[in-house]
Write a protein that holds these residues in place. Structure first.
Motif, PDB file in Angstrom:
ATOM      1  N   UNK A   1      -1.395  -7.281  -4.735  1.00  0.00           N
ATOM      2  CA  UNK A   1      -2.075  -5.992  -4.688  1.00  0.00           C
ATOM      3  C   UNK A   1      -1.110  -4.887  -4.260  1.00  0.00           C
ATOM      4  N   UNK A   2      -0.262  -5.175  -3.297  1.00  0.00           N
ATOM      5  CA  UNK A   2       0.789  -4.252  -2.873  1.00  0.00           C
ATOM      6  C   UNK A   2       1.685  -3.894  -4.062  1.00  0.00           C
ATOM      7  N   UNK A   3       2.058  -4.891  -4.852  1.00  0.00           N
ATOM      8  CA  UNK A   3       2.951  -4.687  -6.002  1.00  0.00           C
ATOM      9  C   UNK A   3       2.288  -3.844  -7.080  1.00  0.00           C
ATOM     10  N   UNK A   4       0.974  -4.029  -7.268  1.00  0.00           N
ATOM     11  CA  UNK A   4       0.259  -3.179  -8.225  1.00  0.00           C
ATOM     12  C   UNK A   4       0.339  -1.710  -7.802  1.00  0.00           C
ATOM     13  N   UNK A   5       0.222  -1.439  -6.503  1.00  0.00           N
ATOM     14  CA  UNK A   5       0.349  -0.061  -6.019  1.00  0.00           C
ATOM     15  C   UNK A   5       1.737   0.499  -6.262  1.00  0.00           C
ATOM     16  N   UNK A   6       2.759  -0.314  -6.001  1.00  0.00           N
ATOM     17  CA  UNK A   6       4.145   0.086  -6.242  1.00  0.00           C
ATOM     18  C   UNK A   6       4.347   0.454  -7.707  1.00  0.00           C
ATOM     19  N   UNK A   7       3.845  -0.390  -8.598  1.00  0.00           N
ATOM     20  CA  UNK A   7       4.011  -0.167 -10.033  1.00  0.00           C
ATOM     21  C   UNK A   7       3.255   1.070 -10.503  1.00  0.00           C
ATOM     22  N   UNK A   8       2.055   1.281  -9.984  1.00  0.00           N
ATOM     23  CA  UNK A   8       1.262   2.443 -10.378  1.00  0.00           C
ATOM     24  C   UNK A   8       2.038   3.737 -10.136  1.00  0.00           C
ATOM     25  N   UNK A   9       2.598   3.877  -8.931  1.00  0.00           N
ATOM     26  CA  UNK A   9       3.334   5.104  -8.608  1.00  0.00           C
ATOM     27  C   UNK A   9       4.577   5.260  -9.464  1.00  0.00           C
ATOM     28  N   UNK A  10       5.297   4.180  -9.685  1.00  0.00           N
ATOM     29  CA  UNK A  10       6.501   4.260 -10.514  1.00  0.00           C
ATOM     30  C   UNK A  10       6.151   4.639 -11.941  1.00  0.00           C
ATOM     31  N   UNK A  11       5.075   4.052 -12.465  1.00  0.00           N
ATOM     32  CA  UNK A  11       4.662   4.337 -13.835  1.00  0.00           C
ATOM     33  C   UNK A  11       4.252   5.802 -13.976  1.00  0.00           C
TER      34      UNK A  11
END
Length: 443
Positions: A359-369
């Motif tokens: 779930x943490x990684x999904x947040x990281x990816x969302x912001x980068x995307x």
């Protein structure tokens, strides 16, 4: 309406009377202010949505409200850039922010009167307000900074904005700490969100019109103080035939589509109520890290802007493949017909770690995307008027995708199918964004 500014924009060689980056009319201060506005309003909304089902036991309530929200958001996303050019930031932001308070209040009402109509109406009104706010925010974030520092300013905004999600996650975590078995959050949680949203609404009045914002080289974001309905109608209509905007469509559609899956079926399905609040703090905290990282790459990694853009897109695509692959492995362990055992950060031991990191990684990816897409849009122009329309188009398509995603979820589509569609949509967008950088970005 249709009035031109009395003074011409200074040439880039002219220095403003006060060259400090901390002066009130500097891009840094104004982008920090819009970050604080979004900290209080959409930041708290994100924390509320991230609870899964808006903090309610029945996810269908939030799903239906979000369908209404993103449907009206799609319409006013397209129109928002034009409205911003006509009304300016004060009226546009104030009207947009006020609808967030109503939306949080509708869930407070639902806690005592469990009937969906008010929540759905409030969602539809929030969609109108969000379309206005995000078109305004996007114009400010992409047009106010110097051309060679747009990634840095985007990451600054994203960090301030997502701190709202972190604090917003702390509210339900603290207020529901001793209610790990509860189905819905308590009244104090919604009241806390409403207080922050009210502060953001008032703070929106501090944002300056782009014609008054002066960069350190003396240039202004635009020399036009007001546009007109006729001009904006024509310019918005042209966007639907603009090849640059068409290349952005898959990324725009994907960029809110995955929230339904993240919030309802990762955080909402896998964790207890109090743990969802804790997870949200880290989800939005990860967004701060992701935006800073990709902002640095897209501003400082190479001399050529085009090269920086391509490298940034490549890094995000590789990271996304790894994270969605991990999500697939996790999703194979449960389904709608085989619900998982809810994990609690105190009681579940090592079983908690893997889904939490995902779930943490999904947040990281969302912001980068999303930071990557905003950077690409910002590379297409420097003028506030043009970029407000580009961002409005992006938010319109994004919100249309969000409306479809929430409604798909309401029809109980398999969770594995939702994951595969999300992964596929983001994957398709990367080569199209790369083509856009190659053909349209300067430098």
């Amino acid at each position: 309406m249709g009035l031109q500014g009395d003074e011409e924009a200074p040439t880039p060689t002219q220095a403003p009377p006060n060259s400090s980056i901390f002066r009130y009319n500097s891009p840094l201060v104004q982008i920090s202010l819009i970050g604080l506005v979004c900290f209080c309003c959409p930041g708290m909304f994100n924390a509320l949505s991230g609870m899964g089902g808006g903090g309610q036991l029945k996810q269908s309530v939030a799903n239906n409200a979000n369908t209404a929200l993103y449907t009206t958001f799609a319409v006013f996303g397209f129109l928002g850039g034009g409205i911003y050019n006509i009304l300016g930031p004060h009226l546009t932001l104030f009207a947009g922010c006020s609808t967030y308070i109503l939306y949080a209040g509708s869930f407070l009402y639902y806690n005592h009167h469990p009937e969906q109509t008010f929540v759905i109406v409030a969602g539809a009104l929030l969609g109108i307000g969000a379309g206005l706010l995000w078109a305004c925010q996007g114009a400010i974030m992409t047009s106010y900074p110097p051309p060679d520092r747009k990634g840095t300013y985007i990451s600054l905004f994203w960090s301030i904005f997502n701190m709202g999600g972190v604090i917003g996650g702390l509210i339900p975590f603290i207020l529901n700490y001793n209610r790990s078995k509860a189905g819905s959050v308590n009244d104090g949680t919604y009241i806390g969100f409403m207080v922050f949203m009210a502060i953001g609404t008032v703070l929106s009045l501090a944002i300056l019109h782009p014609s008054r914002v002066v960069r350190n080289d003396g240039s202004r974001c635009t020399n036009i103080k007001y546009s007109s309905v006729a001009v904006e109608s024509v310019e918005i209509a042209k966007l639907f035939l603009n090849w640059k905007m068409l290349l952005i469509v898959p990324a725009a559609w994907a960029s809110n589509f995955f929230y339904t899956y993240h919030f309802n079926h990762v955080n909402g399905d896998l964790f207890t109520l109090r743990t969802r609040g804790l997870n949200n703090m880290f989800y939005w905290g990860a967004q701060m890290l992701g935006s800073v990282g990709i902002g640095y790459i897209m501003d400082f990694s190479f001399k050529s802007r085009r090269t920086r853009g391509l490298v940034g897109i490549g890094i995000v695509s590789l990271l996304a493949t790894a994270i969605w692959g991990g999500g697939l492995a996790n999703q194979l362990g449960y389904s709608r017909h085989k619900p998982p055992h809810e994990l609690d950060f105190k009681d579940s031991g090592s079983d908690f770690a893997g889904p939490f990191v995902l779930y943490f990684s999904y947040g990281l990816l969302d912001a980068m995307f999303q930071s990557m897409v905003y950077w690409v849009i910002g590379a297409l122009a420097d003028d506030s008027e043009i970029l407000s329309r580009y961002v409005g188009f992006y938010k319109g398509v994004q919100s249309l995708g969000g409306a479809v995603a929430w409604q798909i979820d309401s029809h109980n589509v398999s969770l594995l199918s939702e994951l595969v569609v999300n992964w596929s949509l983001t994957t398709v967008s990367y080569p199209l964004l790369a083509v856009l950088v190659l053909l349209a970005s300067k430098g």
